[in-house]
Design a protein around this motif. Sequence first.
Motif, PDB file in Angstrom:
ATOM      1  N   ALA A   6       0.837  -1.207   0.000  1.00 20.95           N
ATOM      2  CA  ALA A   6       0.000   0.000   0.000  1.00 20.95           C
ATOM      3  C   ALA A   6       0.871   1.256   0.000  1.00 20.95           C
ATOM      4  N   ASN A   7       1.957   1.230   0.761  1.00 21.54           N
ATOM      5  CA  ASN A   7       2.875   2.378   0.768  1.00 21.54           C
ATOM      6  C   ASN A   7       3.452   2.634  -0.621  1.00 21.54           C
ATOM      7  N   ASP A  46      -6.276   2.465  -4.999  1.00 26.14           N
ATOM      8  CA  ASP A  46      -5.759   1.111  -4.779  1.00 26.14           C
ATOM      9  C   ASP A  46      -5.117   1.002  -3.397  1.00 26.14           C
ATOM     10  N   ALA A  47      -4.398   2.041  -3.013  1.00 25.71           N
ATOM     11  CA  ALA A  47      -3.741   2.038  -1.701  1.00 25.71           C
ATOM     12  C   ALA A  47      -4.771   1.942  -0.583  1.00 25.71           C
ATOM     13  N   HIS A 101      -7.624   0.484  -0.597  1.00 24.18           N
ATOM     14  CA  HIS A 101      -8.088  -0.909  -0.525  1.00 24.18           C
ATOM     15  C   HIS A 101      -7.128  -1.763   0.303  1.00 24.18           C
ATOM     16  N   TYR A 102      -5.833  -1.607   0.063  1.00 22.23           N
ATOM     17  CA  TYR A 102      -4.859  -2.453   0.758  1.00 22.23           C
ATOM     18  C   TYR A 102      -4.630  -2.005   2.202  1.00 22.23           C
ATOM     19  N   TYR A 103      -4.692  -0.712   2.471  1.00 17.45           N
ATOM     20  CA  TYR A 103      -4.596  -0.273   3.868  1.00 17.45           C
ATOM     21  C   TYR A 103      -5.771  -0.815   4.681  1.00 17.45           C
ATOM     22  N   ALA A 113      -0.714   3.159   9.010  1.00 11.52           N
ATOM     23  CA  ALA A 113      -1.701   2.849   7.972  1.00 11.52           C
ATOM     24  C   ALA A 113      -2.885   3.810   8.052  1.00 11.52           C
ATOM     25  N   CYS A 144      -4.365   9.595   1.797  1.00 10.77           N
ATOM     26  CA  CYS A 144      -5.021   9.193   0.545  1.00 10.77           C
ATOM     27  C   CYS A 144      -6.348   9.923   0.370  1.00 10.77           C
TER      28      CYS A 144
END
Length: 279
Positions: free
Chosen positions: A112-113, A123-124, A126-128, A145, A152
């Motif tokens: 995510a980073n 997209d980031a 979603h993963y965080y 996070a 974001c």
Amino acid sequence: MLTKKNQEKLKVLKQTLQTEIDAVSMIYHLSFDDDGNVTSLLRRYRLVKNDKNFKWIGAVHEYLAVSGILYDNDIAVSHLPVSHDRQRNLNIYQKRINAGEILSSRDIFYYANELVDHCKFEDAIHYYEAFLASNLGWIEDNIRACLKLADCYAQLNQKEKMIAATLSTFTYDTPRPEACCILGYYFMEKHKNHEAIYWYKQALQYKNNDLMSFQNTSFSTWLPHLQLCVLYDRFKQFHKAYDHNECARKYKPKDPIILENKEYFDRFLENKGRNAENV
């Protein structure tokens, strides 16, 4: 790299280190401002016993999983910029995902980073969120996070979600300076000046000696002072505004905005003093 001062410290450490110590951590200076001040830092284990067979964990941003008798030293290793492939880490993660590999919670966080670094904010997010939902992260990574999520949402101009992500850091620990500054700026933009002052003061009061966690010193030093300067100027409390600008100047003596503020307050307070004498 090690500065000459830290090279000397390392020599002393090698001569005096007790044999029962299994691993030694050192301070890691990650970035610097134009004046050479450290702006972000953390700790990393740098010296370990070979016979312990400690293992590196992770494909990207690896860390050494140490145990036993540990010792924290004040030697500082400085990270200096070098040319590198910006796509490298992102490509590594994407190849692993495309191959069907299930990423660890830590890898999800670092992936995510990488997405943030490449401006892939949705997209980031979603993963965080996946990382936080796993409940497997280190508390410091959880806080990072949440703050990254806030960034974001700020980039996507979703202010309310930005604030919600910031406030979620409070579920893990006491308010961190970065979170306080986000809240301070949120209220500052709305001209809720008393509320903004409260949060910037909270940022200045935070004390953390646990350098194992990532720290951006800007959020607990010059930045809140500079914002408090602006806020007290709004209230026409010019002496307080001047004092906070001077505090900021101690950290960034060449900053053009801070120097411009100083010139403004010097001129204003001098004229005010003259007017008082003539009354």
